[in-house]
Design an enzyme around this catalytic site. Structure first.
Site: not given
Ligand code: E4P
Length: 217
Positions: A83
């Protein structure tokens, strides 16, 4: 539509696996912090639970360091998906890592132009954050809609991974809009099965069944 679970909690992932609904897992530094676990150790453990992609995020800010971190993370298991943040350095790292056959998930996407760049950099997944846009009164689903049109216009293979999902309605809207994947907190995934009329109907059936005095086995 594929479902990824957005958690680094092993128990939560294990509890959901028998449903057959979990196609992958996403983590981020905040979820790792919440787990209280060693990053590499928890990623390795999650990767051993399923064959699908498991996103593990780099924390360097410069492209060359992101590439080194990404290669190191990809060495943990074949199903690690690196990522990377949607910055110019993240895009450079994305191009280099995908060129070396490593799966990539470009994260923190808040505009269609950013998503266009990620596709051109060869990202395996682009993660538009729906909930965080909704939080500032911008319709997150419009972003998914725009990215879908752009990717289809140019036949980009990058998969749209709807992220920052907060509700069952987000999941439905993302599916209607054509997102390829939704990454969802375990509580939201479990909640998708719920409907009050299902509960009411089941109770009525079981009450009547009890009156028959019969048993199936
Ligand atoms: C996933 O890859 C993201 O990091 C995550 O969905 C972020 O979610 P949030 O905005 O609820 O922290």
């Amino acid at each position: 539509m594929k479902f990824f679970v957005d958690t680094a909690d092993i128990a939560e992932i294990k509890a959901l696996l028998p449903s057959g609904l979990v196609d992958g897992v996403t983590t981020n530094p905040s979820l790792i912090m919440k787990s209280g676990r060693d990053f590499r150790e928890v990623v390795a453990e999650i990767c051993g639970l399923l064959d699908g992609p498991v996103s593990a995020e780099v924390t360097a800010l410069e492209a060359d360091k992101m590439i080194s971190e990404g290669e190191s993370l990809a060495g943990i298991a074949d199903n690690v998906c690196v990522k990377l943040p949607l910055t110019m350095d993240g895009l450079i790292a994305c191009k280099a890592l995908t060129g070396n056959g490593i799966k990539t998930n470009v994260t923190l996407c808040f505009s269609a132009n950013q998503a266009l760049l990620a596709a051109k950099a060869g990202a395996t997944f682009i993660s538009p954050f729906i909930g965080r846009l909704d939080d500032i009164n911008i319709d997150g689903m419009d972003l998914i809609r725009e990215i879908r049109v752009i990717y289809d216009n140019y036949d980009f293979r990058t998969e749209i991974l709807a992220a920052s999902i907060r509700s069952a309605n987000h999941v439905k809207e993302a599916a209607l809009t054509g997102a390829d994947v939704a990454t969802v907190p375990p509580s939201v995934l479990k909640g998708l099965a719920n409907h009050p009329l299902t509960d009411k109907g089941l109770k009525a059936f079981l009450d009547d069944w009890a009156k028959t005095g019969q048993k199936i086995i």
